[in-house]
Design a protein around this motif. Structure first.
Motif, mmCIF file in Angstrom:
data_model
loop_
_atom_site.group_PDB
_atom_site.id
_atom_site.type_symbol
_atom_site.label_atom_id
_atom_site.label_comp_id
_atom_site.label_asym_id
_atom_site.label_seq_id
_atom_site.Cartn_x
_atom_site.Cartn_y
_atom_site.Cartn_z
ATOM 1 N N HIS A 225 -5.074 75.827 -1.447
ATOM 2 C CA HIS A 225 -6.170 76.539 -2.121
ATOM 3 C C HIS A 225 -7.529 76.066 -1.596
ATOM 4 O O HIS A 225 -8.389 76.875 -1.240
ATOM 5 N N THR A 226 -7.715 74.754 -1.527
ATOM 6 C CA THR A 226 -9.001 74.193 -1.105
ATOM 7 C C THR A 226 -9.288 74.507 0.362
ATOM 8 O O THR A 226 -10.405 74.903 0.718
ATOM 9 N N GLU B 55 -3.768 84.702 -3.085
ATOM 10 C CA GLU B 55 -4.376 83.741 -4.002
ATOM 11 C C GLU B 55 -3.291 82.901 -4.669
ATOM 12 O O GLU B 55 -2.269 83.417 -5.094
ATOM 13 N N THR C 253 -18.160 86.570 1.569
ATOM 14 C CA THR C 253 -18.693 86.343 0.229
ATOM 15 C C THR C 253 -18.251 87.505 -0.654
ATOM 16 O O THR C 253 -17.828 88.549 -0.142
ATOM 17 N N GLU D 161 -8.101 76.974 2.143
ATOM 18 C CA GLU D 161 -8.391 78.397 2.275
ATOM 19 C C GLU D 161 -9.818 78.706 1.834
ATOM 20 O O GLU D 161 -10.506 79.514 2.461
ATOM 21 N N ARG D 162 -10.276 78.052 0.783
ATOM 22 C CA ARG D 162 -11.668 78.253 0.332
ATOM 23 C C ARG D 162 -12.654 77.800 1.394
ATOM 24 O O ARG D 162 -13.676 78.457 1.628
ATOM 25 N N HIS E 169 -6.295 72.179 -11.532
ATOM 26 C CA HIS E 169 -7.409 71.724 -10.701
ATOM 27 C C HIS E 169 -7.818 70.299 -11.072
ATOM 28 O O HIS E 169 -7.980 69.445 -10.196
ATOM 29 N N LEU F 103 -16.327 69.633 -7.140
ATOM 30 C CA LEU F 103 -15.259 70.586 -7.424
ATOM 31 C C LEU F 103 -14.811 70.493 -8.884
ATOM 32 O O LEU F 103 -14.556 71.507 -9.533
ATOM 33 N N VAL G 170 -12.618 80.416 4.201
ATOM 34 C CA VAL G 170 -13.325 81.636 3.797
ATOM 35 C C VAL G 170 -14.837 81.398 3.830
ATOM 36 O O VAL G 170 -15.595 82.225 4.353
ATOM 37 N N ALA G 171 -15.278 80.275 3.316
ATOM 38 C CA ALA G 171 -16.712 79.964 3.325
ATOM 39 C C ALA G 171 -17.238 79.861 4.754
ATOM 40 O O ALA G 171 -18.321 80.367 5.070
#
Length: 146
Positions: free
Chosen positions: A51-52, A2, A64, A54-55, A10, A138, A58-59
């Motif tokens: 970060h974005t 992370e 989840t 990777e999100r 952000h 976001l 993951v999605a």
């Protein structure tokens, strides 16, 4: 791993990406000036981009917070083996390296932001208008404290 981003990080990164989409170099320059203790804008955009992305990965993988441990392990292994994920990690590392050399160079910050937006476009097929909608969502998520 992370990546630690504060709410202010952000919001500053999102504002910079909005300025890039709007070709607002004056606004980008104000954001690049920053305050004492803030990351240089190229570094911030590289971290925010990682970060974005990777999100998004993951999605897309189906992970989840409620995914059980065994299923999470399986999905993470699949994700790490996927060529798109490996290319995303490579892009994130290239942006980090570019930012490390850039210091606070505004032109490099803009190029890193364009690369981040391009990667988001590659995942989502978003055009600039859709990208602005995504950026606004976001920002609202950060403001809501999610």
């Amino acid at each position: 791993m992370e990546i630690e981003l504060t709410d202010d990080d952000h919001l500053r990164a999102l504002a910079a990406l909005e300025a890039i989409v709007g070709n607002n170099d004056a606004g980008l320059a104000v954001l690049a000036a920053g305050n004492d203790g803030e990351r240089p804008l190229p570094a911030l955009l590289a971290v925010y981009g990682r970060h974005t992305l990777e999100r998004i990965l993951v999605a897309a993988s189906g992970l989840t917070p409620s995914t059980d441990s065994a299923e999470s392990s399986r999905l993470v292994a699949e994700l790490n083996a996927h060529p798109q994920a490996r290319l995303t990690f490579l892009l994130a590392e290239a942006l980090r390296q570019q930012a490390a050399l850039a210091g606070d160079d505004l032109a490099t910050a803009k190029r890193i932001g364009i690369s981040v937006l391009g990667a988001v476009h590659a995942f989502t097929d978003a055009d600039d208008s859709d990208a602005l909608t995504l950026l606004h969502e976001l920002r609202n998520e950060v403001l809501r404290g999610s």
